[in-house]
Design a protein around this motif. Structure first.
Motif, PDB file in Angstrom:
ATOM      1  N   SER A  57       0.831  -1.198   0.000  1.00  0.00           N
ATOM      2  CA  SER A  57       0.000   0.000   0.000  1.00  0.00           C
ATOM      3  C   SER A  57       0.868   1.250   0.000  1.00  0.00           C
ATOM      4  O   SER A  57       0.569   2.223  -0.710  1.00  0.00           O
ATOM      5  CB  SER A  57      -0.904   0.022   1.232  1.00  0.00           C
ATOM      6  N   ALA A  58       1.939   1.224   0.802  1.00  0.00           N
ATOM      7  CA  ALA A  58       2.815   2.384   0.871  1.00  0.00           C
ATOM      8  C   ALA A  58       3.431   2.673  -0.491  1.00  0.00           C
ATOM      9  O   ALA A  58       3.486   3.827  -0.930  1.00  0.00           O
ATOM     10  CB  ALA A  58       3.906   2.144   1.907  1.00  0.00           C
ATOM     11  N   ALA A  59       3.861   1.610  -1.168  1.00  0.00           N
ATOM     12  CA  ALA A  59       4.471   1.806  -2.486  1.00  0.00           C
ATOM     13  C   ALA A  59       3.447   2.366  -3.470  1.00  0.00           C
ATOM     14  O   ALA A  59       3.728   3.309  -4.209  1.00  0.00           O
ATOM     15  CB  ALA A  59       5.042   0.486  -2.992  1.00  0.00           C
ATOM     16  N   GLY A  75       6.213  11.599  -0.142  1.00  0.00           N
ATOM     17  CA  GLY A  75       6.482  10.161  -0.072  1.00  0.00           C
ATOM     18  C   GLY A  75       6.530   9.657   1.360  1.00  0.00           C
ATOM     19  O   GLY A  75       6.069   8.556   1.663  1.00  0.00           O
ATOM     20  N   TYR A  76       7.080  10.480   2.259  1.00  0.00           N
ATOM     21  CA  TYR A  76       7.145  10.051   3.661  1.00  0.00           C
ATOM     22  C   TYR A  76       5.760  10.009   4.274  1.00  0.00           C
ATOM     23  O   TYR A  76       5.429   9.110   5.045  1.00  0.00           O
ATOM     24  CB  TYR A  76       8.059  10.984   4.463  1.00  0.00           C
ATOM     25  N   ALA A  77       4.945  11.018   3.900  1.00  0.00           N
ATOM     26  CA  ALA A  77       3.558  11.026   4.371  1.00  0.00           C
ATOM     27  C   ALA A  77       2.853   9.773   3.877  1.00  0.00           C
ATOM     28  O   ALA A  77       2.068   9.147   4.608  1.00  0.00           O
ATOM     29  CB  ALA A  77       2.842  12.271   3.891  1.00  0.00           C
ATOM     30  N   VAL A  80       3.449   6.723   6.192  1.00  0.00           N
ATOM     31  CA  VAL A  80       2.697   6.723   7.443  1.00  0.00           C
ATOM     32  C   VAL A  80       1.207   6.568   7.168  1.00  0.00           C
ATOM     33  O   VAL A  80       0.502   5.801   7.834  1.00  0.00           O
ATOM     34  CB  VAL A  80       2.977   8.027   8.223  1.00  0.00           C
ATOM     35  N   LEU A  81       0.744   7.280   6.148  1.00  0.00           N
ATOM     36  CA  LEU A  81      -0.676   7.249   5.808  1.00  0.00           C
ATOM     37  C   LEU A  81      -1.111   5.831   5.429  1.00  0.00           C
ATOM     38  O   LEU A  81      -2.156   5.343   5.878  1.00  0.00           O
ATOM     39  CB  LEU A  81      -0.916   8.204   4.635  1.00  0.00           C
ATOM     40  N   ALA A  82      -0.300   5.180   4.613  1.00  0.00           N
ATOM     41  CA  ALA A  82      -0.639   3.821   4.170  1.00  0.00           C
ATOM     42  C   ALA A  82      -0.730   2.889   5.369  1.00  0.00           C
ATOM     43  O   ALA A  82      -1.666   2.093   5.489  1.00  0.00           O
ATOM     44  CB  ALA A  82       0.407   3.311   3.186  1.00  0.00           C
ATOM     45  N   ALA A  83       0.237   3.021   6.294  1.00  0.00           N
ATOM     46  CA  ALA A  83       0.238   2.157   7.465  1.00  0.00           C
ATOM     47  C   ALA A  83      -1.016   2.397   8.301  1.00  0.00           C
ATOM     48  O   ALA A  83      -1.689   1.447   8.736  1.00  0.00           O
ATOM     49  CB  ALA A  83       1.489   2.406   8.300  1.00  0.00           C
ATOM     50  N   ALA A  84      -1.355   3.657   8.505  1.00  0.00           N
ATOM     51  CA  ALA A  84      -2.528   3.977   9.301  1.00  0.00           C
ATOM     52  C   ALA A  84      -3.788   3.436   8.634  1.00  0.00           C
ATOM     53  O   ALA A  84      -4.666   2.866   9.287  1.00  0.00           O
ATOM     54  CB  ALA A  84      -2.628   5.491   9.476  1.00  0.00           C
ATOM     55  N   LEU A  85      -3.852   3.597   7.308  1.00  0.00           N
ATOM     56  CA  LEU A  85      -5.026   3.123   6.567  1.00  0.00           C
ATOM     57  C   LEU A  85      -5.190   1.613   6.696  1.00  0.00           C
ATOM     58  O   LEU A  85      -6.273   1.110   7.016  1.00  0.00           O
ATOM     59  CB  LEU A  85      -4.865   3.477   5.088  1.00  0.00           C
ATOM     60  N   VAL A  86      -4.109   0.896   6.454  1.00  0.00           N
ATOM     61  CA  VAL A  86      -4.169  -0.565   6.517  1.00  0.00           C
ATOM     62  C   VAL A  86      -4.579  -1.009   7.921  1.00  0.00           C
ATOM     63  O   VAL A  86      -5.442  -1.867   8.097  1.00  0.00           O
ATOM     64  CB  VAL A  86      -2.803  -1.190   6.135  1.00  0.00           C
ATOM     65  N   LEU A 227       7.830   1.089   6.024  1.00  0.00           N
ATOM     66  CA  LEU A 227       9.202   1.579   6.181  1.00  0.00           C
ATOM     67  C   LEU A 227      10.186   0.733   5.378  1.00  0.00           C
ATOM     68  O   LEU A 227      11.184   1.240   4.873  1.00  0.00           O
ATOM     69  CB  LEU A 227       9.599   1.545   7.659  1.00  0.00           C
ATOM     70  N   ALA A 228       9.892  -0.573   5.270  1.00  0.00           N
ATOM     71  CA  ALA A 228      10.792  -1.446   4.520  1.00  0.00           C
ATOM     72  C   ALA A 228      10.661  -1.213   3.023  1.00  0.00           C
ATOM     73  O   ALA A 228      11.611  -1.432   2.270  1.00  0.00           O
ATOM     74  CB  ALA A 228      10.504  -2.904   4.854  1.00  0.00           C
TER      75      ALA A 228
END
Lengths: 311, 336, 438
Positions: A57-59, A75-77, A80-86, A227-228
C-alpha cells in the motif's frame, strides 16, 4: 581471537551499522506481534500479511502521490498514511469478523484461524498487486547517502537506512513505553496483558481493549512494511518470511515485552550481519540459534515473567 | 489456559467418545467407518489412477498428523512437526543409492526420526503453549536452513531425486509399484491408527489430557508430566518419520520445502480439518486437504491458497469438530 | 476484503471441475486422433518466481488464442492446462500424473524451476510422455542421464554463463579481482561453479574476494552491499533474477557500488522494465538467449514485432525472456507435431513417434532458429551487451552486442559441463565475434 579482532575491527564496525538498520525493521514488525499476543493471547500468523499489505500500500500510495505531482517529501507522508489506513481498515475487519468469534476457544484453533487468514491474504495481495516486483524508493533516494570512513576508504550508506529506520524504531520504542505506562488506555492494556480476568472484574471493557490493541498492532505491522518498502522490492511471499522471523523475536523476548522485543531484534540484527561478513552460511540460522540459546537459559524469554501455575 | 473451561459443547462430546474407551458401541462404529473409508480409498484409487498417488500422499500425511493429534491431546501445538517428516524423507533420499530396499529404508527413516524426536523432545517438553510451538518452529527452520544451505550434500532447494526402489528384493513395474506404495501406506495408516487408539486409551494416554487441563494436579498424583509428554512426542516423531519415508518413496523427490514452517502449518491444518476427536480424523482430514488442494489447483491454479484458506476458516468457525465431528455427530443423531 | 463473491465462484468452479475430473478418467492411453490438442503447462503462478511464471502464461494464452483463431495446431484446437509449481515438488509430480492420466494431455511443457524439471523428466521417461522443458536451466538434466521423451527448447546454464564471461574477457580483459553474489539455490550455486571453472581456464589467477549466497527472496542486501563496497572487487557477478535482482541493483546503485565495480548480470533482461532508469549504464547484461527487444538482426523482424506488439497491447508491458521461451516451446511443438504427422503419412502419431520427431528438429523463432540435439538439448544463440539507454525503450537495452553462436558456448554432447569448461583455452577468445553497435 585477539589477533582476529585486531584484523577485523573495521569490518565489525561496518557490520554493526548494517545490523542496526536490519534490527530496526525486525523490531517494528515483532513489537506489534508481541503487543497483540500480550492482550489477545493469539499468535497472529496473518501479522506477516499485514506487513506485506502495508508495504504494497505504501508503495502504491507513494507512486500515486508522485504521479499526482505532489512534492517528493509527500512520499514520507505516504508511508505513514498507508500504514494507518491498513491498520484502521484491516485491523477492525479481521478482529470483528473473524477473531472475535473464536476467543475462548482452543489455542490451536485461534492459531489456525490466523493461518487461514494468512493463506487467503497471500492470494489477495497477488490479485491486487500482481506478481512483478513493485518498488517505490523515492523516500530512500531523496535523503541520499553519507560516507562512513573505512580505513583509507569511504563506504557510502543511505541516510534512510543508517538514521531514519533506527530513529523511527527508537521513537516507536520510547513512544510505546510512554503510552503503556503513562496513559490510561496504555495502563488498561498492560492490565489486560497481565491478568485478563482480574482486569475484567475491575470493569474494564475487554472487547474494546482487544479491538484497540489489534488495530494498533496491525498498524505497526503495516508501518514496518511501509518503512521497509523503499529499500526493497515487493514480491509475493514476503509476508511468510517476515512472520517466521518475528515469531522467533517474540518467543525470545518474552511475551508482551516491548523492551525484550527491542533487545532481541538488536541481537538478531547484529548476529545476522556479523554472520554475513564472517560465516555467510549461517546467516539464516542465526535468529533461531539465538532463540534456542536464550530459551535454554531463560525458559520464559529474555524479559518474560514466570506465570503462576494454576491448580 | 483459560480457554478450556468455556469450550463449546461440541468439543467435549468427542473427548467423551474416547472416554468411553475402546469397549462399547463407539469402537464398532469407528471400526466400521474406518473399514468403509479404507474400502472407499481403494475403490477411488482403482477407478481414478492418478488419485492413487494423491491418496498415498494423503495417507502418509495422515500418519504424521496422528502425531500432531497426540500432542493436541496434551493441549500442545507443534508448529514445526514437518522436521520429522523431512528427516524421514531425506533419510530415504540419502540412503536409497546404497540400500534400495523399501523394507529396510522405512524402518531406518523411522529410527532416525525417532532419535531426532528424542533429542528435540528432551529439550522442548520443558516448555508449554506458545513456547512449545515456537521452539518446534525454530528447530524445524534450523533444519530447513541446513537442508537449503548445505548445497554440496543436499543439492539445496533443487532437492534430491529418489532412484528406483526394491520391494522385498524385486523391482516392480510402475503400475505395481504405485499399488505397493498405496498398500504400504494404507497398512501403516491402519497400524498406527490402532496403535494411537490403544495408546490414548492407556493410562499414559489419559495422562496426556491431564497436561492440557490441569498439569499441576497430574504432578500431585506423582506422574511426571514431562515424561508423559516426551513419550507422546517421540511417538509422534516416529510417525512423522514413517510419513516422510512414504512421501519420499511415493513422490520420489525430496526438497527442503518439506521442512518449511508452512508445511508444519499444513499438518496442523489437516489435524483440525479432520477433527481431533478420533484416530480416523487425520486421514479424513488429509484426504480432504489433498483433494481440495488438487481440485482447487485444477480449477483456479493461481488462487488455490485462497480456497484452501477459506475452507479452513469455514471449518474452524462453523464446524470446529472437523470432518470427524460432522460425521460422528450425524451417526450419533441417527443412533439415538 | 471483497473476495466473498470470487471465493464462492471459485468453490463452485472447483466443484464442477471435481465432477468432470472424476468422470474423465481412463482412456488417456488412446492414441487415436483427438478432437482437441491438450497441453499441460507447469509454471509458477504464485510465490517469488511468479514474476517469470505469470508473464509466460500470458504469452501462452495470447499465442494459443491466435493459433486457435487460425485453425489450431495440426487442425486441432489447443487447450492448455496450467499447473502451479509453487506448492512444491511432491504436489507437482502428482499434478504431472493428473495431467497425463486424467486430463489426457498430449504433451507437457515442464517447469521454470530446475528442481521441478529434475522431478518431471524421470516421470516423462516412466510415463512415456513427450515433455518440453520450456524454461529451466540446469545442466544436470541431460548430462546426468538419458531422457528419450524430454527436450529442452531453449539454451541452458552453461552457454548462459559462458557467453557473459567471454564478453567480460573481451570488454574488460585486465580485471584481477571478482566477487559473486548469487541466490542460494541450484541456479545460483551451479552458475557460479560453471563460471569459476571457465574463468580459471580462460583467465587463470583472478582472485575471488567474496562468495555470497544470500537466501532466495531475501528482502535486503544492504549488508552484502557494504561488504562489496569494502572489498572493492573489479568485477561483481550476479546471476540473480526477479525481485532479488531488482532489490540488489537498487540498493547497490543508490550506494554507488556500480561506480566502483563492473557488474555482470547474465539474467538481467527480465528485470530491466521494472528497474527502468535505475539500472546503471555500461554493465554486462544477458537475456538467457538472443531475444532482446533491440535484436540487431532478427531472422523474422515482422514476427518479432507482431509478438511484442500483441503482448504489449494485451498486457501493457513488454514480453520478458520467459515469454519468448514459452513461444519457443509452442513453435517447437508446431514443428515437431507437423514432422511426426508427415513421417506417419498423415496419421496421428503416438507418444513414441511424437518424441522421435523432436530429435534433431530445427524450428524457427522470431530472432533465429533452434536445433534440438540428439541428447534433447536445444541450441539457442546468446546475445550479451552493455546496458545502455536509447529513445525507443524506457528501460536499459544492450549496446555493443556480441552474438555467440549456440554451438560455440554449449557443452558438446556426452560431456559434463564443468569438465568441458576446464578444458577451454584462452585462445578461444580469438573466435568471439565482433560486437555489433545496436
Amino acid at each position: 581471537m585477539a589477533d582476529w579482532l585486531a584484523d577485523n575491527t573495521l569490518l565489525l564496525g561496518l557490520a554493526l551499522l548494517d545490523g542496526l538498520a536490519y534490527a530496526a525493521l525486525v523490531f517494528m514488525v515483532a513489537v506489534g506481534l508481541n503487543l497483540v499476543f500480550g492482550v489477545l493471547r493469539i499468535v497472529n500468523v496473518a501479522h506477516g500479511s499485514l506487513f506485506a499489505i502495508g508495504a504494497y500500500s505504501a508503495a502504491s500510495l507513494g507512486l500515486a502521490f508522485a504521479s499526482a505531482g505532489l512534492p517528493p517529501w509527500a512520499g514520507y507522508a505516504a508511508l505513514v498514511l498507508a500504514a494507518a489506513l491498513v491498520g484502521a481498515v484491516l485491523g477492525p475487519l479481521v478482529e470483528r469478523l473473524v477473531l472475535r468469534r473464536i476467543y475462548g476457544q482452543e489455542e490451536v484453533l485461534q492459531l489456525l484461524v490466523t493461518f487461514a487468514l494468512f493463506m487467503i491474504l497471500e492470494d489477495v495481495q497477488k490479485l491486487i498487486w500482481g506478481v512483478q516486483p513493485v518498488s517505490q524508493d523515492l523516500p530512500m533516494k531523496l535523503l541520499g547517502t553519507v560516507d562512513v570512513p573505512f580505513g583509507d576508504d569511504v563506504i557510502p550508506f543511505t541516510i534512510y537506512q543508517l538514521f531514519v529506520l533506527p530513529g523511527v524504531a527508537l521513537a516507536t520504542l520510547i513512544g510505546l513505553a510512554w503510552f503503556l505506562r503513562r496513559t490510561l488506555t496504555g495502563r488498561v492494556i498492560v492490565a489486560v496483558t497481565t491478568d485478563k480476568e482480574a482486569a475484567m472484574a475491575m470493569g474494564i471493557d475487554a472487547a474494546r481493549v482487544t479491538l484497540l490493541t489489534f488495530t494498533f498492532g496491525a498498524a505497526l505491522a503495516a508501518l514496518g512494511g511501509a518503512l521497509a518498502s523503499p529499500t526493497t522490492s515487493l514480491v509475493p511471499g514476503i509476508g511468510a518470511q517476515t512472520i517466521v522471523l518475528s515469531f522467533a523475536v517474540v518467543a525470545t523476548a518474552g511475551l508482551g515485552q516491548i523492551e525484550g522485543a527491542a533487545l532481541t531484534s538488536l541481537l538478531i540484527g547484529l548476529g545476522r550481519s556479523v554472520a554475513v561478513y564472517f560465516a555467510p552460511e549461517f546467516e539464516v540460522v542465526v535468529p533461531y540459534i539465538i532463540m534456542v540459546a536464550v530459551l535454554l537459559v531463560r525458559p520464559q524469554g529474555l524479559f518474560g515473567v514466570l506465570e503462576t501455575r494454576r491448580v | 489456559m483459560s480457554g478450556d473451561r468455556d469450550a463449546p459443547a461440541a468439543a467435549p462430546a468427542h473427548v467423551q467418545v474416547h472416554a468411553q474407551g475402546p469397549a462399547g458401541v463407539t469402537l464398532a462404529r469407528e471400526g466400521a467407518l474406518a473399514l468403509l473409508a479404507a474400502a472407499a480409498a481403494i475403490l477411488v484409487a482403482w477407478a481414478v489412477p492418478w488419485l492413487k498417488f494423491v491418496l498415498t500422499l494423503a495417507l502418509a500425511k495422515g500418519i504424521a498428523v496422528l502425531g500432531i493429534l497426540l500432542l493436541l491431546r496434551a493441549g500442545q501445538v507443534s508448529f514445526g512437526h514437518a522436521m520429522f517428516l523431512a528427516t524421514g524423507a531425506y533419510t530415504v533420499a540419502f540412503v536409497a543409492p546404497r540400500i534400495e530396499e523399501v523394507l529396510l529404508l522405512l524402518p531406518l527413516a523411522m529410527l532416525l526420526a525417532t532419535l531426532l524426536g528424542l533429542a528435540v523432545g528432551l529439550f522442548v517438553v520443558r516448555y508449554r503453549d506458545i513456547f512449545f510451538g515456537m521452539l518446534n518452529l525454530a528447530l524445524s527452520m534450523v533444519l530447513y536452513s541446513l537442508l537449503e544451505k548445505l548445497y554440496d550434500y543436499t543439492k539445496g532447494t533443487d532437492g534430491i531425486r529418489v532412484a528406483a526402489l526394491r520391494f522385498a528384493g524385486t523391482v516392480p513395474g510402475r503400475e505395481t509399484q504405485e499399488w505397493l506404495m498405496f498398500g504400504l501406506a494404507l497398512l501403516l495408516a491402519i497400524g498406527f491408527g490402532l496403535l494411537v487408539r490403544a495408546y490414548l486409551g492407556s493410562p499414559m494416554g489419559r495422562a496426556l489430557a491431564g497436561i492440557k487441563t490441569r498439569e499441576t494436579r497430574l504432578e500431585f498424583m506423582g506422574i511426571s508430566a514431562r515424561r508423559v509428554l516426551l513419550f507422546a512426542y517421540v511417538l509422534s516423531a516416529l510417525m512423522g518419520g514413517a510419513a516422510g519415508a512414504l512421501v519420499a518413496m511415493t513422490s520420489r523427490h525430496v526438497t527442503p520445502q518439506l521442512a518449511y514452517w508452512t508445511s508444519s502449518g499444513e499438518l496442523v491444518f489437516i489435524a483440525i480439518l479432520g477433527g481431533a476427536g478420533s484416530a480416523l480424523g487425520p486421514f479424513l482430514g488429509a484426504a480432504g486437504f489433498e483433494l481440495v488442494r488438487v481440485y482447487a489447483a485444477a480449477a483456479v491454479a493461481e488462487a488455490w491458497q485462497l480456497i484452501l484458506g477459506s475452507v479452513l476458516l469455514l471449518v474452524i468457525l462453523f464446524a470446529p469438530g472437523g470432518i470427524w465431528g460432522m460425521l460422528s455427530g450425524r451417526l450419533r443423531g441417527r443412533g439415538a | 476484503m471483497n473476495d466473498a463473491i470470487t471465493r464462492r465462484d471459485a468453490l463452485l468452479g472447483a466443484a464442477a471441475t471435481a465432477g468432470s475430473l472424476l468422470l474423465a478418467g481412463g482412456n488417456a492411453r488412446a492414441q487415436a486422433r483427438p478432437t482437441e490438442l491438450r497441453i499441460g503447462i507447469t509454471t509458477f503462478l504464485s510465490g517469488a518466481a511468479s514474476v517469470f511464471g505469470v508473464p509466460a502464461r500470458q504469452a501462452a494464452e495470447l499465442l494459443f488464442e491466435e493459433i486457435n483463431k487460425a485453425g489450431g495446431i495440426a487442425g486441432l484446437p489447443v487447450r492448455a492446462y496450467f499447473v502451479d509449481e509453487a506448492p512444491g515438488t511432491d504436489h507437482l509430480v502428482g499434478e504431472y500424473r493428473r495431467l497425463v492420466q486424467n486430463e489426457g494431455v498430449y504433451v507437457v511443457f515442464a517447469s521454470i524451476s530446475s528442481g521441478s524439471c529434475l522431478a518431471c523428466t524421470p516421470l516423462s521417461d516412466e510415463m512415456r510422455k513427450t515433455t518440453l522443458l520450456w524454461d529451466c536451466g540446469t545442466q544436470r538434466i541431460f548430462e546426468e542421464g538419458k531422457h528419450p521423451y524430454a527436450f529442452r527448447t531453449q539454451g541452458y546454464g552453461t552457454p548462459e554463463v559462458l557467453a557473459p564471461l567471454l564478453y567480460l574477457l573481451k570488454h574488460k580483459p585486465d580485471f584481477r579481482t571478482l566477487a559473486v553474489i548469487n541466490q542460494d539455490y541450484a541456479w545460483g550455486r551451479d552458475s557460479w561453479e560453471l563460471w569459476k571453472a571457465a574463468m580459471d581456464a580462460l583467465k587463470p589467477g583472478v582472485r575471488v574476494v567474496a562468495e555470497m549466497f544470500p537466501r532466495f527472496g531475501a528482502p535486503d542486501y544492504s549488508t552484502e552491499v557494504t561488504r562489496l563496497l569494502a572489498a572493492r572487487p573489479d568485477v561483481i557477478l550476479s546471476t540473480s533474477w526477479g525481485g532479488d535482482l531488482v532489490t540488489l541493483v537498487r540498493q547497490a546503485s543508490e550506494r554507488r557500488l556500480f561506480e566502483r565495480s563492473t557488474f555482470v548480470l547474465p539474467v538481467a533482461e527480465a528485470s530491466m522494465q521494472v528497474l527502468g532508469r535505475t539500472m546503471p549504464a555500461g554493465h554486462v547484461i544477458g537475456a538467457r538467449g538472443d531475444h532482446w527487444n533491440n535484436h540487431p538482426q532478427p531472422k523474422d523482424p515482422a514476427r518479432l514485432a507482431k509478438f511484442v506488439d500483441a503482448y504489449r497491447a494485451k498486457y501493457n508491458e513488454y514480453p520478458i525472456y520467459p515469454c519468448h521461451h514459452m513461444a519457443q516451446a509452442i513453435s517447437a511443438l508446431q514443428a515437431g507435431l507437423g514432422r511426426a504427422i508427415q513421417a506417419k503419412g498423415g496419421g496421428w502419431p503416438n507418444d513414441l513417434e511424437l518424441a522421435n520427431a523432436f530429435r534433431g528438429l530445427t524450428f524457427d523463432t522470431p530472432t533465429s532458429s533452434i536445433t534440438l540435439r540428439e541428447d534433447g538439448q536445444g541450441l539457442e544463440d546468446q546475445i550479451v551487451g552493455l546496458s545502455s539507454f536509447n529513445d525507443r525503450f524506457p528501460f536499459a537495452v544492450p549496446r555493443d552486442m556480441i552474438m555467440f553462436p549456440a554451438a560455440m558456448v554449449s557443452t558438446p554432447v556426452g560431456q559434463k559441463s564443468v569438465d568441458w569448461l576446464k578444458t577451454l583455452k584462452p585462445e578461444m577468445l580469438a573466435q568471439v565475434p565482433a560486437p555489433i553497435a545496436g
